[in-house]
Design an enzyme around this catalytic site. Structure first.
Site, PDB file in Angstrom:
ATOM      1  N   THR A  85     -53.517  14.209   8.410  1.00 24.50           N
ATOM      2  CA  THR A  85     -54.540  15.242   8.459  1.00 24.50           C
ATOM      3  C   THR A  85     -53.870  16.592   8.633  1.00 24.50           C
ATOM      4  O   THR A  85     -52.652  16.677   8.677  1.00 24.50           O
ATOM      5  CB  THR A  85     -55.514  14.970   9.632  1.00 24.50           C
ATOM      6  OG1 THR A  85     -56.676  15.745   9.459  1.00 24.50           O
ATOM      7  CG2 THR A  85     -54.884  15.289  10.975  1.00 24.50           C
TER       8      THR A  85
ATOM      9  N   GLY B 171     -55.259  21.922   2.216  1.00 22.54           N
ATOM     10  CA  GLY B 171     -56.020  20.912   1.489  1.00 22.54           C
ATOM     11  C   GLY B 171     -55.785  20.939  -0.010  1.00 22.54           C
ATOM     12  O   GLY B 171     -55.875  19.913  -0.681  1.00 22.54           O
TER      13      GLY B 171
ATOM     14  N   CYS C 213     -51.892  19.277   0.122  1.00 18.93           N
ATOM     15  CA  CYS C 213     -51.643  17.985   0.778  1.00 18.93           C
ATOM     16  C   CYS C 213     -52.720  16.967   0.406  1.00 18.93           C
ATOM     17  O   CYS C 213     -53.907  17.207   0.627  1.00 18.93           O
ATOM     18  CB  CYS C 213     -51.614  18.179   2.293  1.00 18.93           C
ATOM     19  SG  CYS C 213     -51.418  16.641   3.214  1.00 18.93           S
TER      20      CYS C 213
ATOM     21  N   THR D  98     -55.261  15.725   3.181  1.00 17.79           N
ATOM     22  CA  THR D  98     -56.100  16.744   3.804  1.00 17.79           C
ATOM     23  C   THR D  98     -57.229  17.083   2.843  1.00 17.79           C
ATOM     24  O   THR D  98     -56.985  17.339   1.674  1.00 17.79           O
ATOM     25  CB  THR D  98     -55.264  18.013   4.108  1.00 17.79           C
ATOM     26  OG1 THR D  98     -54.189  17.663   4.975  1.00 17.79           O
ATOM     27  CG2 THR D  98     -56.109  19.091   4.748  1.00 17.79           C
TER      28      THR D  98
END
Length: 177
Positions: A2, A157, A160, A163
């Site tokens: 995360t 986000g 990754c 994410t």
């Protein structure tokens, strides 16, 4: 994993995180809540790592906050001591980012308590991307802490795969004090 980001600026501290829970290469859930208010809303905490492990640590941290009357630093050190000495806890794979109106800390899976530089924390799989974005925004804009967290999470986000764009953001505003 995360991405969790915390920024402190102009009388506010903000912690935000995405909502993705992955199992291997599969997204299991997209709306997990990884950022929480603790101790009557006076402390913010975000976690990265194994979800069950992180919830276990979050519960233990909340108990330490109660035991130390909300003293963030003492609670963080007490949790880290337990983490180092308890065999079951040592196997937990998670990181915590915690903050109150005065201080912020990263509590690591090795039982370390780290006070970050630049009033910035970024942990998790997208942490390096979010940290880079937040540093650039802190150094080159007058954006408020919440906006910096939002933009940093969005950038992380976009890069990754662990994410997502479903964010939970909590703000402690102590500017009026």
């Amino acid at each position: 994993m995360t991405t969790i980001v915390s920024v402190r600026r102009n009388g506010q501290v903000v912690i935000g995180g995405d909502g993705q829970v992955s199992l291997g290469n599969t997204v299991m859930k997209g709306n997990a809540r990884k950022v929480h208010r603790l101790y009557n809303g006076k402390v913010l905490a975000g976690f990265a790592g194994g979800t069950a492990d992180a919830f276990t640590l979050l519960e233990r941290f909340e108990a330490k906050l109660q035991a130390h009357q909300g003293n963030l630093e003492r609670a963080a050190v007490a949790l880290a001591k337990d983490w180092r000495t308890d065999r079951a806890l040592r196997r937990l794979e998670a990181l915590l980012a915690v903050a109150d109106e005065h201080k912020s800390f990263i509590i690591t899976g090795n039982g370390d308590v780290v006070q970050p530089e630049q009033d910035l924390i970024a942990i998790g799989s997208g942490g390096n991307f979010a940290q880079s974005a937040a540093i650039a925004l802190l150094e080159n804009t007058e954006l408020d802490a919440k906006t910096i967290v939002e933009k940093s999470l969005k950038i992380a986000g976009d890069i990754c795969v662990f994410t997502n764009g479903n964010h939970t953001i909590e703000v402690l505003d102590y500017s009026a004090k």
